[in-house]
Design a protein around this motif. Structure first.
Motif, mmCIF file in Angstrom:
data_model
loop_
_atom_site.group_PDB
_atom_site.id
_atom_site.type_symbol
_atom_site.label_atom_id
_atom_site.label_comp_id
_atom_site.label_asym_id
_atom_site.label_seq_id
_atom_site.Cartn_x
_atom_site.Cartn_y
_atom_site.Cartn_z
ATOM 1 N N GLY A 30 -30.098 13.783 92.085
ATOM 2 C CA GLY A 30 -29.689 12.332 91.340
ATOM 3 C C GLY A 30 -29.153 12.541 90.093
ATOM 4 O O GLY A 30 -28.017 11.785 89.979
ATOM 5 N N ALA A 33 -25.613 13.879 90.439
ATOM 6 C CA ALA A 33 -24.569 12.790 90.957
ATOM 7 C C ALA A 33 -24.210 11.808 89.911
ATOM 8 O O ALA A 33 -23.214 11.451 89.574
ATOM 9 C CB ALA A 33 -25.201 12.017 92.018
ATOM 10 N N GLY A 34 -25.230 11.482 88.843
ATOM 11 C CA GLY A 34 -25.150 10.721 87.964
ATOM 12 C C GLY A 34 -24.291 11.203 86.699
ATOM 13 O O GLY A 34 -23.198 10.426 86.305
ATOM 14 N N LEU A 89 -33.201 7.510 92.183
ATOM 15 C CA LEU A 89 -32.231 6.501 91.521
ATOM 16 C C LEU A 89 -32.195 6.475 90.033
ATOM 17 O O LEU A 89 -31.278 6.242 89.507
ATOM 18 C CB LEU A 89 -32.295 5.356 92.345
ATOM 19 C CG LEU A 89 -31.778 5.289 93.607
ATOM 20 C CD1 LEU A 89 -32.078 4.046 94.419
ATOM 21 C CD2 LEU A 89 -30.254 5.711 93.766
ATOM 22 N N VAL A 93 -30.082 9.611 88.934
ATOM 23 C CA VAL A 93 -28.961 9.028 88.959
ATOM 24 C C VAL A 93 -28.459 8.222 87.573
ATOM 25 O O VAL A 93 -27.562 8.773 87.007
ATOM 26 C CB VAL A 93 -28.646 8.198 90.291
ATOM 27 C CG1 VAL A 93 -27.291 7.615 90.041
ATOM 28 C CG2 VAL A 93 -28.646 9.021 91.650
#
Length: 155
Positions: A30, A33-34, A89, A93
């Protein structure tokens, strides 16, 4: 005092042997991706090293807003969501997307470039925007998802 100590006898479900690896992996994926999303935002709206970084301010405010929405949504709508959703999340992320270390480095660069007004403004404005963002996100999610708690609870 004894009652307070008794509260700490139960461990968190993520703190059992063998569970940490999956949580660390979820946060790492995550976070990558963030961070990639933040990097993309910086490519779209670049700022110079001695300019105020409006991009990072906006990224941090939006990320904090989304964190407020996420935490309330998970609590009210998805209380039994898989245990890796929040670490992936939230910590992953959104933690990778927001960048308070990058923001403080930008403040340092502004001070070193003899722009103390921009540096101080950025320092204060980012904290205020982040706190306002997470508060607005949480309150907004409560308003949309929470309904009238007293009516549901029978009060």
């Amino acid at each position: 005092m004894l009652q307070k100590m008794a509260l700490h006898t139960r461990t968190h479900p993520d703190h059992h042997p063998g569970v940490q690896r999956s949580v660390v992996a979820a946060v790492a994926v995550g976070g990558a991706a963030g961070a990639a999303a933040r990097y993309g935002a910086e490519l779209l709206w670049p700022t110079g090293p001695t300019d105020f970084s409006w991009t990072i301010l906006l990224v941090n405010a939006v990320g904090c807003f989304l964190m407020g929405v996420l935490m309330v949504t998970l609590k009210l709508r998805f209380p039994s969501a898989p245990r890796l959703v929040s670490p992936f999340l939230g910590t992953g992320v959104l933690g990778g997307f927001t960048s308070f270390s990058h923001y403080t480095d930008g403040v340092r660069q502004l001070y070193e470039a003899d722009r103390p007004g921009y540096a101080t403004g950025g320092l204060l404005l980012t904290v205020v925007a982040a706190l306002a963002g997470v508060t607005a996100g949480a309150l907004g999610a409560h308003a949309v998802l929470g309904g009238d708690r007293r009516a549901r609870d029978g009060a």
